[in-house]
Design an enzyme around this catalytic site. Structure first.
Site, PDB file in Angstrom:
ATOM      1  N   LYS A 176       7.491  10.128  -4.313  1.00 20.41           N
ATOM      2  CA  LYS A 176       7.064   9.536  -5.595  1.00 20.41           C
ATOM      3  C   LYS A 176       5.551   9.393  -5.513  1.00 20.41           C
ATOM      4  CE  LYS A 176       5.956   6.393  -8.098  1.00 20.41           C
ATOM      5  NZ  LYS A 176       4.604   6.438  -8.745  1.00 20.41           N
ATOM      6  N   GLY A 228       0.028   2.096   0.409  1.00 21.09           N
ATOM      7  CA  GLY A 228      -0.586   1.567  -0.808  1.00 21.09           C
ATOM      8  C   GLY A 228      -1.042   0.143  -0.587  1.00 21.09           C
ATOM      9  N   SER A 229      -1.062  -0.626  -1.656  1.00 23.33           N
ATOM     10  CA  SER A 229      -1.613  -1.975  -1.574  1.00 23.33           C
ATOM     11  C   SER A 229      -0.632  -2.928  -0.872  1.00 23.33           C
ATOM     12  CB  SER A 229      -1.883  -2.496  -2.989  1.00 23.33           C
ATOM     13  OG  SER A 229      -0.675  -2.573  -3.709  1.00 23.33           O
ATOM     14  N   GLY A 233       3.356  -3.388  -1.213  1.00 20.33           N
ATOM     15  CA  GLY A 233       4.083  -3.284   0.055  1.00 20.33           C
ATOM     16  C   GLY A 233       5.085  -4.424   0.227  1.00 20.33           C
ATOM     17  N   GLU A 250       2.198   1.226   5.198  1.00 27.67           N
ATOM     18  CA  GLU A 250       0.780   1.345   5.558  1.00 27.67           C
ATOM     19  C   GLU A 250      -0.006   0.715   4.417  1.00 27.67           C
ATOM     20  OE1 GLU A 250      -0.455   2.250   8.337  1.00 27.67           O
ATOM     21  OE2 GLU A 250       1.523   2.818   9.088  1.00 27.67           O
ATOM     22  N   CYS A 284      -8.305   2.714   2.953  1.00 23.57           N
ATOM     23  CA  CYS A 284      -7.985   1.400   3.518  1.00 23.57           C
ATOM     24  C   CYS A 284      -8.772   1.149   4.794  1.00 23.57           C
ATOM     25  CB  CYS A 284      -6.491   1.244   3.710  1.00 23.57           C
ATOM     26  SG  CYS A 284      -5.731   2.709   4.355  1.00 23.57           S
ATOM     27  N   GLU A 382      -9.942  -6.766  -0.224  1.00 26.88           N
ATOM     28  CA  GLU A 382     -10.129  -5.315  -0.235  1.00 26.88           C
ATOM     29  C   GLU A 382     -10.660  -4.884  -1.604  1.00 26.88           C
ATOM     30  OE1 GLU A 382      -6.702  -2.664   0.160  1.00 26.88           O
ATOM     31  OE2 GLU A 382      -7.864  -1.542   1.652  1.00 26.88           O
TER      32      GLU A 382
HETATM   33  P1  ADP Z   1      -3.085   1.202  -5.348  1.00 28.28           P
HETATM   34  O1  ADP Z   1      -3.340  -0.236  -5.132  1.00 28.28           O
HETATM   35  O2  ADP Z   1      -3.580   2.079  -4.269  1.00 28.28           O
HETATM   36  O3  ADP Z   1      -3.306   1.654  -6.759  1.00 28.28           O
HETATM   37  P2  ADP Z   1      -0.325   0.693  -5.430  1.00 28.28           P
HETATM   38  O4  ADP Z   1       0.044  -0.026  -4.204  1.00 28.28           O
HETATM   39  O5  ADP Z   1      -0.378  -0.046  -6.713  1.00 28.28           O
HETATM   40  O6  ADP Z   1      -1.625   1.474  -5.135  1.00 28.28           O
HETATM   41  O7  ADP Z   1       0.617   1.947  -5.651  1.00 28.28           O
HETATM   42  C1  ADP Z   1       0.897   2.908  -4.665  1.00 28.28           C
HETATM   43  C2  ADP Z   1       2.172   3.632  -5.069  1.00 28.28           C
HETATM   44  O8  ADP Z   1       3.226   2.683  -5.238  1.00 28.28           O
HETATM   45  C3  ADP Z   1       2.099   4.383  -6.386  1.00 28.28           C
HETATM   46  O9  ADP Z   1       2.872   5.568  -6.255  1.00 28.28           O
HETATM   47  C4  ADP Z   1       2.742   3.424  -7.364  1.00 28.28           C
HETATM   48  O10 ADP Z   1       3.289   4.050  -8.512  1.00 28.28           O
HETATM   49  C5  ADP Z   1       3.842   2.846  -6.509  1.00 28.28           C
HETATM   50  N1  ADP Z   1       4.344   1.533  -6.940  1.00 28.28           N
HETATM   51  C6  ADP Z   1       3.701   0.578  -7.662  1.00 28.28           C
HETATM   52  N2  ADP Z   1       4.502  -0.502  -7.831  1.00 28.28           N
HETATM   53  C7  ADP Z   1       5.674  -0.230  -7.198  1.00 28.28           C
HETATM   54  C8  ADP Z   1       6.898  -0.942  -6.976  1.00 28.28           C
HETATM   55  N3  ADP Z   1       7.095  -2.182  -7.458  1.00 28.28           N
HETATM   56  N4  ADP Z   1       7.877  -0.345  -6.262  1.00 28.28           N
HETATM   57  C9  ADP Z   1       7.692   0.885  -5.753  1.00 28.28           C
HETATM   58  N5  ADP Z   1       6.582   1.613  -5.918  1.00 28.28           N
HETATM   59  C10 ADP Z   1       5.571   1.071  -6.632  1.00 28.28           C
END
Ligand code: ADP
Length: 487
Positions: A176, A228-229, A233, A250, A284, A382
């Site tokens: 995804k 991701g964030s 996470g 991560e 990161c 961050e």
């Molecule tokens: P960033 O802070 O780097 O924009 P995010 O952590 O928001 O990244 O998103 C990283 C990934 O996680 C993206 O593919 C986003 O669509 C997906 N994502 C965002 N929210 C959720 C969630 N609640 N459950 C699963 N995946 C998510």
């Protein structure tokens, strides 16, 4: 506008059943570049069913490890052969300089895939010697259906970081990608089919966070692997808890880039320029805290700013550009909001050269804040942009306290020519990576594990990729004597 791209389920390129779409905006032009399906829970369910069937009944699980490895080698070669297209998609989707997409990101993705391809026929279980009465062996089996949730900062590299280990151990995967940068993951899925990897083994669903949430909530998924964030996470870990799924996270970081006064100053400055600005600070492990010994502060800062002033901020397709735009308007606003927060206490030192003639694009120049308190918001949170807090220190104990004074624990860089000091500091900082006299060095054989708020489990390295397996201990009784518990 470039044409829409559909997602990949089995060997079918499909739209969402709801016919909703995500617009992919090029951050350099602020124009719609393409669109991809906005998958809903029904689409996700379909992908999980296809993946599960491919895992349970398909040829993938019956193939010899060496044959799986050959297909993965082919996939690595196809990524390399399609470098031009992949690099262009990456730059158009998320704004990193095309030079970097082509010369760093794609080659790194190729390396990761070759590394994982080579693992296929090297998977080992073990045997546990317990004397003549028991024969015990431990198998390392695939976990099953993996969900790989990908961020936008290294869309292709991180997709391969999930895909490679999953395939190496015989799993199937649903990727995804981030809504901002979905197209290289879709192409990766298509290239997997072209390489001969059976349909259903690599699937790609696209959409916003809701699509990711539907995938993570699906009971047919056995492992969640997310980059991701830290905020998201946490949600993913909660989703994993529902059915006790395996999880690798991560997450964010606030790297301390520590410069001792005995360091090779020229090398440290060059590396500081790189770690502050590479990917426009959207990593990161960006060296967002420049922790500098007081004695060298003025000289270091002078040279650093003059080097930063030579960097072109502008069109990512221009060969001279070192910092492309920030990925989206939302992130651009967020980075600027942090610059404002910094300005409340400190004077910003804005560096870089903005390319002339730009009439669109979410550009942020490298920005330094000097003499920042270690507990200031800009030194703690961050930012994900080229915004660096300079923190002063005087002795080794103080610098270790400062390095560990965040909730994150992803990476630390230490610049010193004193070997004993380097090892002492490396032992005491609480982060998954410690780089000595270098920065941001990641290659496939090194595991990558965030401590504290920066993650759970590792990516890459043998230790990381083995998290795509589960253990099965088989205990065979060789003893025919009566069971003493039963009369
Ligand atoms: P960033 O802070 O780097 O924009 P995010 O952590 O928001 O990244 O998103 C990283 C990934 O996680 C993206 O593919 C986003 O669509 C997906 N994502 C965002 N929210 C959720 C969630 N609640 N459950 C699963 N995946 C998510």
């Amino acid at each position: 506008m470039a044409s829409a791209m559909e997602m990949l389920v089995g060997d079918q390129k499909i739209a969402s059943q709801s016919d909703r779409w995500v617009e992919v905006i090029n951050p350099a032009t602020e124009q719609v570049q393409s669109r991809v399906p906005d998958a809903d829970a029904g689409d996700v369910d379909r992908a999980v069913c296809v993946a599960r069937q491919a895992f349970e009944d398909g040829p993938w699980s019956r193939m010899t490890p060496s044959d799986r490895g050959k297909l993965m080698y082919k996939l690595a070669e196809l990524i390399e052969a399609n470098a031009d297209e992949l690099a262009l998609l990456e730059t158009q989707d998320m704004g990193k300089p095309h030079f970097h997409s082509l010369n760093h990101d794609v080659p790194m993705a190729v390396d990761f895939m070759f590394y994982c391809a080579g693992l296929c026929d090297k998977v080992r279980g073990s045997q546990v010697p317990l004397g003549p009465d028991k024969h015990v062996y431990v198998l390392r089996e695939p976990v099953g259906v993996v969900a790989g949730i990908i961020p936008w900062n290294f869309p292709l590299v991180i997709a391969v970081q999930k895909l490679g280990p999953a395939l190496a151990y015989g799993n199937v995967i649903i990727l995804k990608p981030a809504e901002q940068s979905p197209r290289t993951a879709i192409r990766l899925g298509e290239l997997a089919l072209e390489a001969g990897i059976p349909p259903g083994v690599v699937n790609v669903v696209t959409g916003y966070g809701e699509t990711g949430a539907a995938l993570c909530a699906h009971a047919g998924v056995d492992k969640l692997s997310f980059t991701g964030s830290s905020e998201v996470g946490k949600l993913i870990m909660e989703a994993a808890a529902e059915n006790f799924r395996k999880v690798t996270l991560e997450l964010g970081g606030k790297t301390a880039n520590i410069i001792f006064s005995d360091a090779d100053i020229d090398a440290a400055i060059a590396s500081t320029v790189f770690t502050s600005c590479y990917n426009s600070g959207q990593i990161c492990t960006t060296g967002s805290r420049l922790v500098m010994h007081k004695r060298i502060h003025d000289q270091f800062l002078d040279t650093l700013t003059s080097k930063l002033n030579q960097l072109q901020v502008g069109d990512p397709m221009d060969a001279g550009t070192k910092l492309g735009p920030i990925v989206t308007k939302e992130q651009y606003d967020r980075v600027n909001a942090y610059i404002k927060i910094g300005q409340e206490q400190y004077s910003p030192i804005e560096c870089g050269q903005r390319q002339s003639g730009l009439d669109a694009g979410y550009y942020v120049n490298p920005t330094l804040f000097d003499h920042v308190a270690p507990d200031a918001r800009i030194a703690q949170e961050e930012i994900f942009g080229p915004v660096i807090s300079i923190i002063d220190f005087e002795d080794d104990d103080e610098v270790i306290r400062i390095a560990n004074q965040t909730s994150y624990g992803l990476a630390t860089a230490v610049w010193t020519n004193d070997l004993a000091r380097a090892h002492r500091v490396a032992a005491k900082v609480d982060s998954g990576f410690v780089w000595v006299n270098c920065n941001n060095f990641w290659v496939a054989p090194i595991p990558y594990e965030g401590h504290r708020v920066s993650g759970v489990g590792a990516d890459m390295g043998i230790e990381g990729v083995e998290s795509y397996t589960k253990l099965k201990s088989v205990v065979v009784n060789l003893d025919n004597s009566p069971n003493p518990w039963v009369e």
